[in-house]
Scaffold this active site. Structure first.
Site, mmCIF file in Angstrom:
data_model
loop_
_atom_site.group_PDB
_atom_site.id
_atom_site.type_symbol
_atom_site.label_atom_id
_atom_site.label_comp_id
_atom_site.label_asym_id
_atom_site.label_seq_id
_atom_site.Cartn_x
_atom_site.Cartn_y
_atom_site.Cartn_z
ATOM 1 N N LYS A 114 0.780 -1.487 -0.186
ATOM 2 C CA LYS A 114 0.059 -0.298 0.013
ATOM 3 C C LYS A 114 0.974 1.017 0.090
ATOM 4 O O LYS A 114 0.200 2.448 -0.205
ATOM 5 C CB LYS A 114 -0.967 -0.004 1.153
ATOM 6 C CG LYS A 114 -2.335 -1.167 1.058
ATOM 7 C CD LYS A 114 -3.143 -0.925 2.063
ATOM 8 C CE LYS A 114 -4.357 -2.004 1.906
ATOM 9 N NZ LYS A 114 -5.104 -2.202 3.311
ATOM 10 N N LYS A 201 -9.665 -10.107 -8.927
ATOM 11 C CA LYS A 201 -10.628 -9.820 -7.806
ATOM 12 C C LYS A 201 -11.357 -9.001 -8.429
ATOM 13 O O LYS A 201 -10.714 -7.562 -8.805
ATOM 14 C CB LYS A 201 -10.115 -10.138 -6.403
ATOM 15 C CG LYS A 201 -9.776 -10.866 -5.623
ATOM 16 C CD LYS A 201 -9.085 -10.833 -4.478
ATOM 17 C CE LYS A 201 -9.828 -9.602 -3.256
ATOM 18 N NZ LYS A 201 -9.614 -9.425 -2.118
ATOM 19 N N LYS A 204 -13.363 -2.636 -5.431
ATOM 20 C CA LYS A 204 -13.814 -1.309 -5.313
ATOM 21 C C LYS A 204 -13.018 -0.334 -6.079
ATOM 22 O O LYS A 204 -12.728 0.036 -7.475
ATOM 23 C CB LYS A 204 -13.921 -0.381 -3.664
ATOM 24 C CG LYS A 204 -15.305 -0.707 -3.970
ATOM 25 C CD LYS A 204 -15.956 0.636 -3.679
ATOM 26 C CE LYS A 204 -17.627 0.028 -4.254
ATOM 27 N NZ LYS A 204 -18.500 0.610 -3.249
HETATM 28 P P1 ADP Z 1 -12.245 -4.023 -1.813
HETATM 29 O O1 ADP Z 1 -10.998 -5.495 -1.720
HETATM 30 O O2 ADP Z 1 -13.358 -3.682 -2.566
HETATM 31 O O3 ADP Z 1 -11.205 -3.076 -1.577
HETATM 32 P P2 ADP Z 1 -12.102 -4.477 0.927
HETATM 33 O O4 ADP Z 1 -10.395 -5.179 0.587
HETATM 34 O O5 ADP Z 1 -12.266 -3.514 2.206
HETATM 35 O O6 ADP Z 1 -12.784 -4.727 -0.426
HETATM 36 O O7 ADP Z 1 -12.362 -5.998 1.454
HETATM 37 C C1 ADP Z 1 -13.615 -6.422 2.388
HETATM 38 C C2 ADP Z 1 -13.987 -7.629 2.580
HETATM 39 O O8 ADP Z 1 -14.630 -8.675 1.067
HETATM 40 C C3 ADP Z 1 -12.228 -8.673 2.898
HETATM 41 O O9 ADP Z 1 -13.074 -9.455 3.828
HETATM 42 C C4 ADP Z 1 -12.714 -8.816 1.887
HETATM 43 O O10 ADP Z 1 -11.795 -10.411 1.958
HETATM 44 C C5 ADP Z 1 -13.654 -9.460 1.040
HETATM 45 N N1 ADP Z 1 -13.905 -9.143 -0.167
HETATM 46 C C6 ADP Z 1 -13.528 -7.888 -0.704
HETATM 47 N N2 ADP Z 1 -13.186 -8.689 -2.257
HETATM 48 C C7 ADP Z 1 -13.309 -9.513 -2.896
HETATM 49 C C8 ADP Z 1 -13.463 -10.476 -3.769
HETATM 50 N N3 ADP Z 1 -13.788 -10.293 -4.520
HETATM 51 N N4 ADP Z 1 -14.155 -11.891 -3.825
HETATM 52 C C9 ADP Z 1 -14.148 -12.690 -2.263
HETATM 53 N N5 ADP Z 1 -14.349 -11.425 -0.910
HETATM 54 C C10 ADP Z 1 -14.321 -10.238 -1.279
#
Ligand code: ADP
Ligand code: NA
Length: 334
Positions: A114, A201, A204
């Site tokens: 990050k 994946k 957002k």
């Molecule tokens: P993003 O990747 O959109 O920033 P976060 O990192 O805030 O989302 O993730 C919040 C939760 O959602 C975490 O527990 C993460 O493992 C899960 N998560 C995020 N994206 C995915 C995905 N594409 N598939 C499965 N789980 C996900």
């Protein structure tokens, strides 16, 4: 018999949760509240490791809570609260910061990734000690298990190390201050991929608008995204992540959303084209998401109820957190 305690948190992101958040995380939380003593929080203190607009942060925190309730978290079956409502998180984090080696914190790979993206001048010290706040989050509640994805495993290891370090240094033959938690790697957790680029994946930050399914978007808009999902030039509906990532992603989403086994879906769609699968999935999604959106809106339209749920969650959380912190302070000499 006491149920094992779990703790998990989710960031108050701008706008709605996406399908990956729901199928990969929130859905498991809903299931775990029935088998565990579950503590779930919206981690607004973690959110400020990058700049936040105050009004947006406040709105996003409430929106996250509303969606968690709409997804099925039941305040009678779990403790749902907002991290900043429980000041013990920041208090224990400071203690833990003073127990963490600088080199040890520097080895956290998520920080390296990050901060490399943000550049040194925009990276806050808060982002650097973020894993230590996470340690405090977990240890305050004496959690037995922390449901995490592979990418968070290192942070749970740090939690274990620091719990053992504190126990070793301060317990002096007494009862252990902290429960040493185990990572609870949910292997069958669905990993959801971008509908336009099924090799990355869904997220957002990285997904294109057409590849990302936001839960609070107009259902029609999302249905269209499913119907125009990228697949392959073959025609067979078969789960094969390496050779057929697009089709496999659609099967994963469909299976998880409807509680159908993937082999059963493969059988159902034998001899049928991708169009049928996409249309049915779009329909199944709309069917699930329509009441989800209504429930979310109902919580947003009734701020008093939402506040009451979060206040009572914070009360329950604080009872546990304050007891742990009192023991910590006493043992450290405060
Ligand atoms: P993003 O990747 O959109 O920033 P976060 O990192 O805030 O989302 O993730 C919040 C939760 O959602 C975490 O527990 C993460 O493992 C899960 N998560 C995020 N994206 C995915 C995905 N594409 N598939 C499965 N789980 C996900
Ligand atoms: Na429970």
């Amino acid at each position: 018999i006491e149920r094992p305690r779990v703790l998990s948190g989710i960031q108050p992101t701008a706008g709605s949760f996406h399908l990956g958040n729901y199928l990969g995380a929130v859905r498991n939380w809903v299931a775990l509240q029935e088998t565990h003593d579950a503590f779930y929080m919206v981690v607004d203190l973690h959110a400020i490791t990058v700049p936040q607009d105050p009004a947006e942060l406040r709105a996003n925190t409430r929106l996250a809570a509303a969606q968690l309730l709409a997804a099925g978290l039941d305040p009678e079956h779990c403790t749902l609260f907002v991290q900043s409502h429980v000041p013990e998180h920041a208090q224990l984090a400071w203690v833990m910061n003073c127990l963490t080696g600088f080199g040890e914190a520097s080895r956290m790979t998520q920080f390296k990734d990050k901060s490399a993206k943000q550049g040194a001048d925009r990276t806050t010290v808060g982002l650097f000690t973020y894993p230590v706040l996470q340690v405090a989050d977990i240890l305050l509640y004496q959690a037995d298990a922390v449901p995490v994805g592979e990418d968070q495993r290192q942070h749970v290891e740090l939690t274990r190390d620091l719990a053992e370090r504190f126990n070793g240094r301060y317990d002096k033959g007494g009862t252990a201050t902290f429960t040493v938690p185990k990572p609870y790697i949910v292997r069958e957790t669905a990993k959801i991929y971008d509908l336009q680029d099924p090799t990355v994946k869904m997220s957002k930050s990285a997904s294109s608008p057409k590849g990302l399914v936001n839960l609070l978007d107009e259902p029609k808009t999302s249905a269209k995204k499913f119907r125009s999902a990228v697949t392959d030039t073959d025609t067979v509906i078969r789960f094969d992540e390496a050779a057929k990532p697009g089709v496999s992603n659609l099967l994963t989403i469909y299976a998880t959303l409807t509680g159908t086994a993937i082999p059963a879906l493969e059988e159902r769609y034998e001899g049928k084209g991708y169009g049928a699968l996409k249309t049915d999935l779009a329909e199944a999604f709309v069917e699930w998401v329509t009441p989800f959106r209504e429930r979310t809106q109902a919580y947003l339209d009734d701020p008093e109820t939402l506040d009451a749920v979060l206040a009572s969650g914070a009360d329950k959380a604080r009872t546990v957190a304050a007891e742990t912190l009192a023991t910590v302070y006493e043992r450290m000499g405060f």
